[in-house]
Every structure is written in structure tokens, then in C-alpha cells.
Design a protein around this motif. Structure first.
Motif, short mmCIF file in Angstrom:
data_model
loop_
_atom_site.label_atom_id
_atom_site.label_comp_id
_atom_site.label_asym_id
_atom_site.label_seq_id
_atom_site.Cartn_x
_atom_site.Cartn_y
_atom_site.Cartn_z
N VAL A 1 8.23 -47.87 11.98
CA VAL A 1 7.92 -46.56 11.41
C VAL A 1 7.21 -45.72 12.47
O VAL A 1 6.26 -46.16 13.10
N GLN A 2 7.66 -44.51 12.73
CA GLN A 2 7.10 -43.67 13.78
C GLN A 2 5.68 -43.21 13.43
O GLN A 2 5.44 -42.74 12.31
N ALA A 3 4.67 -43.36 14.43
CA ALA A 3 3.28 -42.95 14.20
C ALA A 3 3.15 -41.43 14.20
O ALA A 3 3.93 -40.74 14.86
N LYS A 4 2.14 -40.93 13.45
CA LYS A 4 1.91 -39.50 13.44
C LYS A 4 1.44 -39.04 14.81
O LYS A 4 0.69 -39.73 15.49
N LYS A 5 1.79 -37.85 15.21
CA LYS A 5 1.43 -37.32 16.53
C LYS A 5 -0.03 -36.86 16.53
O LYS A 5 -0.50 -36.24 15.58
N SER A 6 -0.75 -37.17 17.64
CA SER A 6 -2.17 -36.81 17.77
C SER A 6 -2.31 -35.59 18.68
O SER A 6 -1.62 -35.48 19.70
N TYR A 7 -3.24 -34.67 18.32
CA TYR A 7 -3.49 -33.47 19.11
C TYR A 7 -4.96 -33.44 19.54
O TYR A 7 -5.84 -33.88 18.79
N THR A 8 -5.21 -32.93 20.76
CA THR A 8 -6.58 -32.83 21.29
C THR A 8 -7.02 -31.37 21.30
O THR A 8 -6.30 -30.49 21.78
N TYR A 9 -8.22 -31.12 20.76
CA TYR A 9 -8.78 -29.78 20.72
C TYR A 9 -10.22 -29.81 21.23
O TYR A 9 -10.86 -30.86 21.29
N TYR A 10 -10.73 -28.62 21.60
CA TYR A 10 -12.12 -28.46 22.01
C TYR A 10 -12.78 -27.43 21.12
O TYR A 10 -12.16 -26.41 20.75
N VAL A 11 -14.02 -27.68 20.74
CA VAL A 11 -14.72 -26.75 19.86
C VAL A 11 -15.00 -25.45 20.63
O VAL A 11 -15.64 -25.47 21.68
N HIS A 12 -14.48 -24.35 20.09
CA HIS A 12 -14.62 -23.04 20.72
C HIS A 12 -15.84 -22.30 20.18
O HIS A 12 -16.45 -21.48 20.87
N LYS A 13 -16.18 -22.61 18.96
CA LYS A 13 -17.30 -21.99 18.29
C LYS A 13 -18.00 -23.08 17.49
O LYS A 13 -17.34 -23.87 16.82
N THR A 14 -19.32 -23.15 17.60
CA THR A 14 -20.05 -24.23 16.93
C THR A 14 -19.54 -24.38 15.50
O THR A 14 -19.50 -23.42 14.72
N SER A 15 -19.14 -25.60 15.15
CA SER A 15 -18.42 -25.82 13.90
C SER A 15 -19.17 -26.81 13.02
O SER A 15 -19.89 -27.69 13.49
N LYS A 16 -18.96 -26.67 11.70
CA LYS A 16 -19.52 -27.59 10.73
C LYS A 16 -18.50 -28.69 10.43
O LYS A 16 -17.31 -28.43 10.33
N LEU A 17 -19.00 -29.91 10.28
CA LEU A 17 -18.16 -31.05 9.89
C LEU A 17 -18.39 -31.29 8.40
O LEU A 17 -19.53 -31.51 7.96
N TYR A 18 -17.26 -31.22 7.60
CA TYR A 18 -17.35 -31.38 6.15
C TYR A 18 -16.77 -32.72 5.72
O TYR A 18 -15.99 -33.35 6.43
N THR A 19 -17.16 -33.13 4.48
CA THR A 19 -16.70 -34.42 3.95
C THR A 19 -15.21 -34.41 3.64
O THR A 19 -14.53 -35.43 3.77
N ASN A 20 -14.66 -33.28 3.21
CA ASN A 20 -13.24 -33.17 2.88
C ASN A 20 -12.81 -31.73 3.03
O ASN A 20 -13.62 -30.86 3.42
N SER A 21 -11.55 -31.46 2.74
CA SER A 21 -11.04 -30.10 2.92
C SER A 21 -10.90 -29.34 1.60
O SER A 21 -10.36 -28.23 1.57
N SER A 22 -11.37 -29.93 0.52
CA SER A 22 -11.26 -29.26 -0.78
C SER A 22 -12.44 -28.33 -1.00
O SER A 22 -13.37 -28.26 -0.20
N SER A 23 -12.42 -27.63 -2.12
CA SER A 23 -13.49 -26.69 -2.43
C SER A 23 -14.82 -27.39 -2.72
O SER A 23 -15.88 -26.78 -2.68
#
Length: 817
Positions: free
Chosen positions: A30-52
Motif C-alpha cells: 500500500v503506497q505511503a502518504k506523501k510528507s511535506y516540509t514547512y517552516y513557520v512564517h508567523k508565530t503559530s499556535k499548536l492546537y489539539t485538533n482541527s475542529s471547532s
């Protein structure tokens, strides 16, 4: 083929194809999902999930590297950072690092790396702008400055320019542009408070004065208002000066920078080579001035540096007869203020009790009714300072021109000094007599400068002369069985015989333990041989001599010479230009060497016999890095940092695999231990430390350590007389090998412990003393002493001596017991 068989064959083929396809898919992963690399451009918050209902977990800094397998079109990406997994907004990320600008908030260094072996590359001034694309949570940022790449500490940076307060110390012009092609009229007066946000390495600063913005020269400003002064003092009568290079110096009606000052002529217009009368001195900020009288009607102010030499003739030279208060404080100015109190290397007040040598008075002052005298070590000695005379000392005048046959032979070694006749009139310059030898028959003091009368020539400063003498010999006067009186040879009608009893003898504490040298000799008519002695304060460096006086030759005892025991050439030349200090032998021709890197920082490096660097501690809080010693039994290297208020004992280890020298333990030594100049390891649990010239004594501390490297039990303290500028110390086989100036003293180590711990009457035993000449013709300060055990035996001890020019020589001396 009939229809029945066609149907059966077709069905079979279809089934076969299905089976083949299934078998293919079963073997294909089974083909693995593709991984992408990013850099934080603006100080960002890390949340528990993506829902409301998402909850905030932490902040992720700019330029933090994040990896995600989320779709690129997702509003939020799932990432892991700092051990926590959550979601960040895609809009805060970028595919490239973000370049961030910062300003130097506190003077910073650009380092070569972030690890312990980092080296300083460049110094960056306040308000200089740098850029970085580092993770903003890092302790050090990777930056580009002036085309150099390296690292700076985050704590030294700011997002905004820093406002720096300055004070005008010299009246400053106001320029409209940085190139100084246009300027405003008038100047900013001395003492004005200004603020600037210009980079502190700039030649000019942008300031605001009375609502007008302009550029001013940085050198005209000071960081402290204490540096800004305006004062004027009347000088004593008969103060004169000789003009130096006067071509560019202007004459002013008042010192420049004061209100109403202007120029009216050039100093070169009045330079006829003769001394000029100086009436006053003034200080405007950091600029110093003299008021000069040219004739009966013309006076002017000129910058002080325009006058090459100043002098004041006193009617007589005075000699200190006796000191009535040994605890009298000595000051740099005739002012009873702690600001001017002279301190020693251990920050202790210097009092008259440390100067038990003959002293002369070369200046007198009365301040607020109090009688002050300026004293110096007698005959061509160095300046001591000012002391209140009443209740502290007695002194009497001596004829300034008495014939005294002071020195038989001196050489004129400088071409730029003026020569005067007995009427204080300028005759010529010393270039007419350069490198010639003369006898000296009189002395006097002019404005603190000892002047000598060359026979048949005239008066000249002692700074232009070198005492050549007809022979130079070294003597040890410590072990004398009969004492010798020191004569100054003053006020005598018989110039063939030393006279003028100084009141001091060779066994006086001022000379005890010191190595005295004979620089001149003569024989009187009764057959007595007399020697003229000097003491040198610093490895034979010119200008550091203290001339002592005449003694009978039979009162001296010769000192062993170890010059010929040096190796003919250096065994090692260190390829590192930083100030070399401590020295410790490792094994097989390898040496640990300490370096003073400046600013309280030091480093220790290990070199092999081919001068290849095997290991490096990198920059550490080692101070001067002169106290260094190695214990082969425990494989521990010890270093003491005395740069702060409390000496720190560092234990280091050498790791050959990583090529590093690491600090494994650091402890503060007890308050009883003062500044540590030298250290020797006796064994893995015993160290011998030494403080130089504490209370005018050499002080030894015997320190015992437990197995954890901490001080165990009481520290034993022993003292003996000052022996000079200490440069090295090492223990071997019951002896302490102790190096000061150009002398090697072998102390019985057990007597050091007995003196510290035993009953009254014990003294430190000196087993042997040697004089040596530095291997090269030009003087080079000795730096560090160590023993090579593998080359020593029961008859000879092999020592290694380091020198300031980064060379190491070996020296062999007989075993002392």
C-alpha cells in the motif's frame, strides 16, 4: 468449436484474469502518504485538533521546521513539534525559511559555532542590524554580519533599536549629513546630555540637540557624565615645557570647547627650541590644555599633547629619613579620598609599610592646610604616590648638585631628550651623544623626573640612559651570615668613598629573598671593593630597575647560574597567537597550555611534540589561565580562575577520542584563599596554591581535596618574603620549583606545610637558587613552569619553561634535598 465449449472457455479465461489480478495486488504494498516540509512564517499556535472544539497547546516559533502528511489544500496541518502532536494553520507556514531582522541590544560576539569549542570571530556593537533565519527558540542564532557567518546569543538581540545616553566631553560640531559636507553653525557644548540610536561602532552618531537633528563625532562623546569635567589649576612656578611636533597645533585665547574660545595663531610660529614657561593646566571634558607664556605680554592656550616634555626644577632633592606611621595610605593625588587610594593587585590599600626601601621626595604640596609629599623609590626608582607628611614620615633636603660619583658608566640610549645646562637653559638634544658612555656626577628631581648630570655635558632625564656598568653579576643576599650596610653616596667630600648611610641593610625585609644584581664596581684607596646594586621588578625589562646603592663586595654571596643548562633551541613553538600563560606536562612530549583570551575568558589546549593541537577546551571562564597543573595518577588537570571575587577551582579531563578538554567539576575556594597566581599538584588529593605579593608576601595555601573534588579540612597557609613577579610553580619529589623574574628558587615543600602548621620558629627552607638568562637575546617574559618526570632522575630534574613568545625550552638542574 461448438457454442457450449466457447462459453465454458470464456468463463474460465475471465476467472483466470481475476485470479492473476488479485495475486498481483496482494504482492503490491500500500503506497505511503506523501510528507511535506514547512517552516513557520508567523508565530503559530499548536492546537489539539482541527475542529471547532480545539484546545491551545503551545506556541511554535518562527522558522521552526515542521513535517506533515496533510493535504496541501487543508486549512490546518497535522504536525509534531517539541514532542507534542497537534494542528497548526496552514496560513502561518511557508516553504522557505523566513529572514528576520534584529538589532544588537547588548555588545555581542559573533562565534564560529554553537558548541563548546566555539571561537570568537567578531565583535558587534550596539544597534548594528543583523539578519537570521534560525529557529527563534534557539539560544544562539545563525546570522550574517559584514560578510561573515556565525552565531550570536539571542539574549543580546532586540526587535527594536536601543536608545543610548551620551555626554559631550569635547565641544562638537553638528553635521547635516554623514559625509560631513554640510554643517550647522555653532557647537554642542561640553557636558550636554544626548540620546542616540546609531550603531555604536559608527564614526558619527545621529542626535537631537535643542530640536535640531544632526550628526556628531562619536569620539567627542562619553558614556558617563563622570568623564566630563571642566577644571583649571595654577601650576607651580618654574614649570617649563618643550614643544613637540607643533606644526598643526593652534593657539587659543581659551581652551577649545569653552564659551567664547577662538584661535589666533600657530604654535609653530613660537618654536625656537627653548623651554616655554607653563602657567596653568586645564581640562575640558577629556581634552587637556596648558596655558603658555611666550614673552612678557603674550600668553595662549594649547592642547597638552603639543608639549613633548614638562619639568619643574626644585631647589633641593629630599630624602625620607624615617617612616613614623607604616599604615599611612598612599594616594595617586594629594586628596584624602578613596577614589584616589592606590590599590595592589589584590585590591588591598597600599600603605607605607610595603616601601621599606629608601624613598625620596620629589614634589611638595599644601592642600587645605595639609602638608603632602610625593615620594618615589630612591635614585631612579619608580613613582610611589602622594602621602600626608605630618605624623607619617620625616624627610630632609639634600644638595641637588653634590658630587657623588654615582655611576661610573652610563649610555645615552635615546635621541629625543633635551639637555640643559646648570642654569636650566636648553642646550641641545641627546642625539648628539647617542650610544656614547659617560660618568654621572650629580642628580636632581624636576617635576617628578630624575635628572642626571653627565660629566662635561649637562643635565638629562634618566629615562634617556641605560646603566651599562663594567660587569653584571647576580647575588643571593638571603642566606648572609654577616649583614651589609647600603650607602647612597650622597654629601661627601671624598668622592672615592661611598657615603650617605641609607639606614638600610641587606637583611632588611625590603631586600630579603630578592635577587639583587651588581651593575657597577669600584675599589677605594684602602683596597675595599664596592658594588652598586639594583633590583629589577620585571624580567630585565628596561625602565623597571630600582637602584639600591653601594655595599661592600665581601658582604655578598654568589648565586648559581643555570643559563647554560637551557636547551639550545626551543623544544616546542606553539602556533597560537593568543597570550600564553599556564604550562603543564602531560606525557611523551605533550603539553597542556593555558591561554588568556581576554574578558575573563581563557582556554586550555593540548599540543604534541610536533606542535600539533590534540585537544581544545574552547572558551571557558578560566580568567588569566596561569594557574594550571596536571596529576598523572588521577589523569586530572586542575585550573584556578581568579577573575571574579572568589577563586574557582576547575577540574578538567582530556578525552582523546573526541579531542576535547572538558570541565568536570567547579568549586569556589574558601574566603581565606586570595587571588591565585600559581598552582602545583602534589598528589591527587593535595594542591599547593600561591598568591603573589599579598601583604607584600608570597602566600602559599596547602589544600586537601576529597574523592569528590571538594575541599576537605582546614587550609594551611604559609608566607615568605616577596621574590618578584611570579611566573611558574611545580611540585616534584618533595620540592617546589618556583620561578620569579629570571630566577628559579627550589623550596622544601615539607617546610611549607610545617611553617603553616607547626610551632613558632619554623621558616620555609630554600634548598637552592639559580639565576638564568632568557635563551634569546631579546627579553621575553617567562610564562609557566612544569616538570618532565620521565626525563628526571635522582641526580637531575628536567624542567620546561614557557615564554611569552610561545616558545618552550627545557632546563636541567641538580636534585635538591
Amino acid at each position: 468449436m461448438n457454442a457450449h465449449y466457447r462459453i465454458k472457455y470464456t468463463h474460465f479465461s475471465f476467472v483466470l484474469v481475476v485470479i492473476l489480478l488479485l495475486s498481483l495486488f496482494s504482492d503490491y504494498p500500500v503506497q505511503a502518504k506523501k510528507s511535506y516540509t514547512y517552516y513557520v512564517h508567523k508565530t503559530s499556535k499548536l492546537y489539539t485538533n482541527s475542529s471547532s472544539s480545539k484546545q491551545f497547546m503551545r506556541y511554535v516559533p518562527i522558522n521552526a521546521t515542521l513535517k506533515t502528511t496533510s493535504k496541501r489544500t487543508s486549512k490546518m496541518f497535522r504536525v509534531t513539534y517539541g514532542g507534542m502532536t497537534g494542528y497548526v494553520y496552514r496560513s502561518n507556514l511557508w516553504t522557505r525559511r523566513t529572514t528576520i531582522g534584529r538589532y544588537i541590544h547588548k555588545t555581542s560576539y559573533l562565534y564560529s559555532s554553537r558548541n563548546s569549542s566555539k571561537q570568537r570571530v567578531w565583535k558587534i556593537a550596539i544597534n548594528k542590524k543583523i539578519t537570521t533565519d534560525s529557529n527563534l527558540n534557539y539560544k544562539m542564532y545563525h546570522v550574517n554580519y559584514n560578510g561573515k557567518r556565525g552565531y550570536v546569543y539571542k539574549s543580546n538581540l532586540s526587535s527594536y533599536k536601543t536608545t543610548v545616553v551620551k555626554y559631550v566631553k569635547k565641544a562638537s560640531r553638528q553635521y547635516k549629513n554623514y559625509s560631513r559636507t554640510r554643517r550647522y553653525s555653532g557647537t554642542i557644548p561640553v557636558g550636554t546630555r544626548l540620546e542616540t540610536q546609531s550603531p555604536q561602532s559608527n564614526k558619527l552618531y545621529w542626535v537631537n540637540y535643542n530640536g535640531r537633528k544632526s550628526y556628531v563625532y562619536a569620539v567627542n562623546l562619553s558614556n558617563s557624565s563622570n568623564d566630563v569635567t571642566i577644571s583649571e589649576n595654577q601650576l607651580p612656578i618654574n614649570t617649563y615645557g618643550l614643544i613637540g611636533d607643533a606644526g598643526t597645533h593652534a593657539l587659543w585665547n581659551m581652551p577649545s570647547g569653552t564659551e567664547g574660545s577662538h584661535t589666533f595663531a600657530r604654535l609653530s610660529d613660537y618654536n625656537d627650541g627653548r623651554p616655554l614657561s607653563i602657567l596653568k593646566e586645564a581640562k575640558v571634558g577629556t581634552s587637556e590644555w596648558y596655558q603658555i607664556k611666550f614673552n612678557s605680554s603674550t600668553t595662549a592656550w594649547v592642547v597638552k599633547s603639543a608639549i613633548q616634555t614638562t619639568f619643574r626644577e626644585l631647589p633641593a632633592l629630599s630624602k625620607v629619613q624615617d617612616i613614623t606611621n607604616n599604615n599611612a595610605q598612599i594616594y595617586s593625588q594629594p586628596v584624602e579620598n578613596d577614589k584616589f587610594a592606590i590599590k595592589d593587585d589584590n585590591n588591598q590599600n597600599v600603605t607605607l609599610k610595603v616601601f621599606q626601601v629608601a624613598l625620596s621626595v620629589d614634589q611638595v604640596a599644601v592642600i587645605d592646610g595639609q602638608h603632602w609629599v610625593h615620594i618615589k623609590k630612591y635614585t631612579a626608582g619608580t613613582s610611589v604616590g602622594w602621602v600626608k607628611a605630618d605624623g607619617n614620615l620625616n624627610y630632609s633636603s639634600v644638595s641637588s648638585t653634590a658630587d657623588f660619583n654615582y655611576l661610573n658608566s652610563v649610555k645615552v640610549a635615546s635621541s629625543s631628550y633635551p639637555i640643559f645646562n646648570d642654569n636650566n637653559e636648553f642646550i641641545t638634544y641627546s642625539s648628539d651623544y647617542l650610544n656614547n658612555n659617560y660618568s654621572v656626577n650629580a642628580e636632581k628631581v624636576i617635576n617628578g623626573d630624575m635628572m642626571y648630570r653627565l660629566n662635561g655635558i649637562g643635565w638629562i632625564s634618566g629615562r634617556a640612559l641605560i646603566v651599562s656598568g663594567n660587569q653584571t653579576r647576580s647575588y643571593n643576599v638571603f642566606t648572609q651570615t654577616k649583614d651589609g650596610t647600603i650607602y647612597l653616596n650622597q654629601n661627601t667630600n671624598n668622592s672615592n668613598y661611598p657615603a650617605g648611610n641609607s639606614g638600610l641593610t641587606l637583611l632588611n625585609d625590603a631586600y630579603k629573598n630578592k635577587m639583587l644584581e651588581v651593575i657597577d664596581q669600584k675599589q677605594t684607596s684602602d683596597g675595599t671593593v664596592w658594588d652598586f646594586l639594583k633590583y629589577n621588578d620585571w624580567f630585565d625589562q628596561q625602565g623597571k630597575d630600582v637602584y639600591i646603592g653601594w655595599v661592600r663586595d665581601d658582604s655578598l654571596e654568589a648565586l648559581a647560574d643555570a643559563t647554560n643548562s637551557f636547551s639550545q633551541k626551543p623544544v616546542l613553538t606553539i602556533p597560537y597567537s593568543v597570550s600564553q600563560q599556564g604550562l603543564a606536562y602531560y606525557s611523551d612530549g605533550q603539553y597542556f597550555i593555558g591561554f588568556d583570551e581576554g574578558g575573563g575568558l581563557g582556554s586550555v589546549k593540548l599540543y604534541d611534540k610536533n606542535a600539533s593541537k590534540l585537544a581544545d577546551s574552547g572558551l571557558q571562564n578560566f580568567g588569566h589561565t596561569c594557574a594550571l597543573s596536571y596529576d598523572p595518577s588521577s589523569h586530572k588537570l586542575f585550573e584556578v580562575n581568579s577573575a571574579g571575587t572568589t577563586p574557582i577551582l576547575n577540574t578538567l579531563s582530556y578525552d582523546s577520542s573526541s579531542k576535547t578538554i572538558k570541565v568536570t567539576n567547579s568549586i569556589s575556594l574558601p574566603d581565606s584563599v586570595k587571588y591565585v597566581a600559581m598552582m602545583a599538584v602534589k598528589d591527587k588529593n593535595t594542591l599547593i596554591l600561591m598568591t603573589e605579593k599579598y601583604a607584600n608576601k608570597e602566600t602559599f595555601y596547602v589544600v586537601h581535596l576529597d574523592d569528590n573534588g571538594n575541599v576537605s579540612g582546614d587550609i594551611k597557609i604559609a608566607q615568605m618574603g616577596d621574590m618578584g613577579v611570579v611566573q611558574g610553580m611545580q611540585y616534584f619529589d618533595g620540592n617546589l620549583y618556583f620561578m620569579a623574574n629570571d630566577y628559579l628558587t627550589v623550596l622544601d615543600e615539607q617546610s611549607v606545610e610545617d611553617t603553616a602548621n607547626g610551632p613558632n620558629g619554623h621558616s620555609i627552607i630554600i634548598n637552592q637558587r639559580y639565576h638564568y638568562s632568557i635563551p634569546k637575546q631579546d627579553p621575553s617574559e617567562s610564562e609557566g613552569l612544569t616538570v618532565i618526570p620521565e626525563e628526571s632522575n635522582d641526580k637531575l630534574v628536567t624542567l620546561s619553561v614557557g615564554f611569552h613568545n610561545h616558545e618552550i625550552y627545557t632546563l636541567q638542574v641538580p636534585v635538591s634535598k
